[in-house]
Design a protein around this motif. Structure first.
Motif, PDB file in Angstrom:
ATOM      1  N   LYS A  42       0.833  -1.207   0.000  1.00 55.07           N
ATOM      2  CA  LYS A  42       0.000   0.000   0.000  1.00 55.07           C
ATOM      3  C   LYS A  42       0.863   1.251   0.000  1.00 55.07           C
ATOM      4  O   LYS A  42       0.548   2.239  -0.688  1.00 55.07           O
ATOM      5  N   LEU A  43       1.959   1.229   0.800  1.00 57.36           N
ATOM      6  CA  LEU A  43       2.854   2.380   0.836  1.00 57.36           C
ATOM      7  C   LEU A  43       3.515   2.594  -0.532  1.00 57.36           C
ATOM      8  O   LEU A  43       3.654   3.734  -1.005  1.00 57.36           O
ATOM      9  N   TYR A  44       3.928   1.497  -1.181  1.00 59.15           N
ATOM     10  CA  TYR A  44       4.547   1.602  -2.507  1.00 59.15           C
ATOM     11  C   TYR A  44       3.581   2.235  -3.504  1.00 59.15           C
ATOM     12  O   TYR A  44       3.949   3.149  -4.272  1.00 59.15           O
ATOM     13  N   ARG A  45       2.346   1.768  -3.514  1.00 64.70           N
ATOM     14  CA  ARG A  45       1.361   2.294  -4.462  1.00 64.70           C
ATOM     15  C   ARG A  45       1.036   3.757  -4.172  1.00 64.70           C
ATOM     16  O   ARG A  45       0.763   4.537  -5.087  1.00 64.70           O
ATOM     17  N   PHE A  46       1.097   4.147  -2.871  1.00 66.49           N
ATOM     18  CA  PHE A  46       0.834   5.543  -2.530  1.00 66.49           C
ATOM     19  C   PHE A  46       1.944   6.451  -3.079  1.00 66.49           C
ATOM     20  O   PHE A  46       1.667   7.502  -3.648  1.00 66.49           O
ATOM     21  N   PHE A  47       3.204   6.031  -2.931  1.00 69.62           N
ATOM     22  CA  PHE A  47       4.312   6.899  -3.346  1.00 69.62           C
ATOM     23  C   PHE A  47       4.490   6.933  -4.870  1.00 69.62           C
ATOM     24  O   PHE A  47       4.929   7.950  -5.408  1.00 69.62           O
ATOM     25  N   VAL A  48       4.180   5.855  -5.587  1.00 69.43           N
ATOM     26  CA  VAL A  48       4.295   5.890  -7.054  1.00 69.43           C
ATOM     27  C   VAL A  48       3.055   6.487  -7.694  1.00 69.43           C
ATOM     28  O   VAL A  48       3.085   6.917  -8.853  1.00 69.43           O
ATOM     29  N   GLY A  49       1.931   6.546  -6.937  1.00 66.45           N
ATOM     30  CA  GLY A  49       0.687   7.098  -7.456  1.00 66.45           C
ATOM     31  C   GLY A  49      -0.181   6.044  -8.115  1.00 66.45           C
ATOM     32  O   GLY A  49       0.318   5.135  -8.795  1.00 66.45           O
ATOM     33  N   LYS A  50      -1.489   6.144  -7.885  1.00 65.28           N
ATOM     34  CA  LYS A  50      -2.425   5.193  -8.490  1.00 65.28           C
ATOM     35  C   LYS A  50      -3.648   5.952  -9.007  1.00 65.28           C
ATOM     36  O   LYS A  50      -3.966   7.049  -8.525  1.00 65.28           O
ATOM     37  N   VAL A  51      -4.333   5.347  -9.988  1.00 65.56           N
ATOM     38  CA  VAL A  51      -5.534   5.956 -10.575  1.00 65.56           C
ATOM     39  C   VAL A  51      -6.628   4.898 -10.655  1.00 65.56           C
ATOM     40  O   VAL A  51      -6.347   3.699 -10.815  1.00 65.56           O
ATOM     41  N   ARG A  52      -7.869   5.349 -10.533  1.00 64.92           N
ATOM     42  CA  ARG A  52      -9.020   4.462 -10.726  1.00 64.92           C
ATOM     43  C   ARG A  52      -9.519   4.729 -12.140  1.00 64.92           C
ATOM     44  O   ARG A  52      -9.827   5.872 -12.501  1.00 64.92           O
ATOM     45  N   VAL A  53      -9.585   3.671 -12.924  1.00 58.12           N
ATOM     46  CA  VAL A  53      -9.849   3.774 -14.352  1.00 58.12           C
ATOM     47  C   VAL A  53     -11.211   3.171 -14.677  1.00 58.12           C
ATOM     48  O   VAL A  53     -11.597   2.137 -14.118  1.00 58.12           O
ATOM     49  N   SER A  54     -11.907   3.822 -15.581  1.00 56.52           N
ATOM     50  CA  SER A  54     -13.168   3.309 -16.115  1.00 56.52           C
ATOM     51  C   SER A  54     -12.946   2.921 -17.578  1.00 56.52           C
ATOM     52  O   SER A  54     -12.503   3.760 -18.389  1.00 56.52           O
ATOM     53  N   ALA A  55     -13.231   1.666 -17.914  1.00 55.83           N
ATOM     54  CA  ALA A  55     -13.065   1.174 -19.299  1.00 55.83           C
ATOM     55  C   ALA A  55     -14.430   0.790 -19.860  1.00 55.83           C
ATOM     56  O   ALA A  55     -15.204   0.094 -19.193  1.00 55.83           O
ATOM     57  N   GLU A  56     -14.716   1.255 -21.089  1.00 59.66           N
ATOM     58  CA  GLU A  56     -15.996   0.917 -21.711  1.00 59.66           C
ATOM     59  C   GLU A  56     -15.785   0.722 -23.211  1.00 59.66           C
ATOM     60  O   GLU A  56     -14.854   1.272 -23.799  1.00 59.66           O
TER      61      GLU A  56
END
Length: 388
Positions: free
Chosen positions: A5-19
């Motif tokens: 979780k810490l790794y993903r926080f520091f590299v940045g994450k996005v919530r994606v919508s695919a259609e």
């Protein structure tokens, strides 16, 4: 899991919508190209999932021409926080100043704790520490713990040992109190009578008994001698120990004036606050309150795990006191006098008590004539005559 979780926080994450047509194909494309997605959810015709920022840019390249559209609906992580505040220079400068000041202040004493004292008052130890330069706000490097511990023991007679320990910004003074001993312990001494009386019981552990049960003795008479003389002419001296119970007749009296002045709170209360910063006290009020007021101090500290911040608030309440004349009845004055006398003889085994009340013009005198059983033996050091 926490490290992921810490790794993903520091590299940045996005919530994606695919259609699009067969949007599930995007999952196969991600797996084939080594792109990691997680928290996959279906919402109507859309497919929702999380991925890293770096993988999102790679995903946009591999879905060209496959009829699937992707959109970012949420952004999370350190890169987005930095980007949001990158033009707010004051925030970064303030953070830099804060950590710089914090690093500087870590070289000073923030807290002073006292431990190990039971009969010696904490305020007395704190006062001696202040005289030696141990106070909040002093540089840690300016203190010599070995020298200070010796000075503390030398200045407080009731201490047998002391240690000054510094851990970070917390200074702890650990003390061990000296055991109090009778000045005659171990020294040759006699037992003498502290009052006139008739001997009723004798229990001697050490020494030569000089009286018998039924004997009358006067104050100062020798009861048990610490000098032994053997048949061969040799002499030995010991510290006499024992209990000599005697029947003692004594008179106690107490006089209480019928007119008295007492202090009464008037109801006027003034609250004054003082800010303490590293031992420097800054008054937050004007004026002064001296005689005629009762002081009630309260200290408000921010504490956690036995430590506190070196800046806190002193609140002092001054309550105005007025003198008021009170007139006692004879019965009230007699009751006060009896209470005073009862405290004096509360440890005595009373055989008889004769009470007398004398009414004077402006006072009441109560007299107790008592006969009691008590230990009248007191130690008297044997003095050696070294003159020729």
């Amino acid at each position: 899991m926490i490290f992921l979780k810490l790794y993903r926080f520091f590299v940045g994450k996005v919530r994606v919508s695919a259609e699009g047509i067969f949007a599930e194909r995007i999952l196969n494309l991600c797996a084939h190209n080594g792109i990691t997605v997680w928290a996959i959810r279906r919402k109507g015709d859309k497919l929702l999932f999380y991925m890293s920022v770096r993988d999102f840019f790679a995903l946009r390249k591999i879905i060209r021409g496959v009829g699937i559209r992707v959109h970012i609906i949420k952004k999370r992580g350190w890169p987005f926080i930095v980007r949001r505040y990158k033009r707010r220079y004051g925030l970064f400068i303030g953070a830099l100043i804060f950590f710089t000041v914090l690093q500087m202040l870590s070289g000073y004493v923030w807290n002073i704790n006292i431990s190990g004292n039971q009969t010696v008052e904490r305020e007395k130890i704190i006062q001696v520490c202040n005289e030696l330069g141990i106070r909040e706000g002093v540089r840690v490097s300016s203190l010599d713990p070995q020298k200070l511990r010796l000075e503390i023991v030398n200045r407080i007679d009731d201490l047998a040992w002391a240690a000054v320990n510094i851990e970070g910004s917390i200074l702890t003074v650990e003390v061990t109190e000296a055991e109090k001993k009778d000045e005659n312990d171990g020294a040759p001494c006699n037992l003498c009578a502290s009052a006139d009386g008739i001997i009723r019981k004798i229990e001697v552990e050490h020494g030569k008994t000089m009286v018998s049960v039924g004997d009358s003795v006067a104050s100062g008479d020798l009861l048990v001698s610490g000098v032994f003389e053997y048949k061969n002419g040799t002499t030995a001296m010991v510290a006499s120990e024992g209990v000599i119970i005697a029947e003692v007749g004594e008179t106690y009296s107490a006089t209480v004036p019928l007119t008295q002045e007492i202090n009464v709170l008037s109801g006027e209360v003034y609250s004054c606050k003082t800010l303490s910063i590293f031992g420097l006290k800054i008054p937050l009020y004007l004026g002064d309150y001296g005689d005629g007021y009762l002081r009630d101090e309260k200290i408000e500290k921010i504490e956690a795990n036995g430590a506190y911040l070196p800046f806190y608030m002193h609140e002092t309440q001054f309550r105005r006191v007025e003198k008021q004349t009170v007139f006692l009845s004879n019965e009230q004055a007699a009751a006060i006098a009896k209470e005073e006398l009862d405290k004096k003889i509360e440890d005595y085994e009373i055989i008889s008590k004769n009470e007398k009340i004398i009414e004077n013009k402006d006072s009441i005198t109560v007299t107790y004539d008592i006969v009691s059983l008590r230990d009248i033996a007191i130690k008297e050091k044997i003095l050696f005559n070294t003159t020729n």
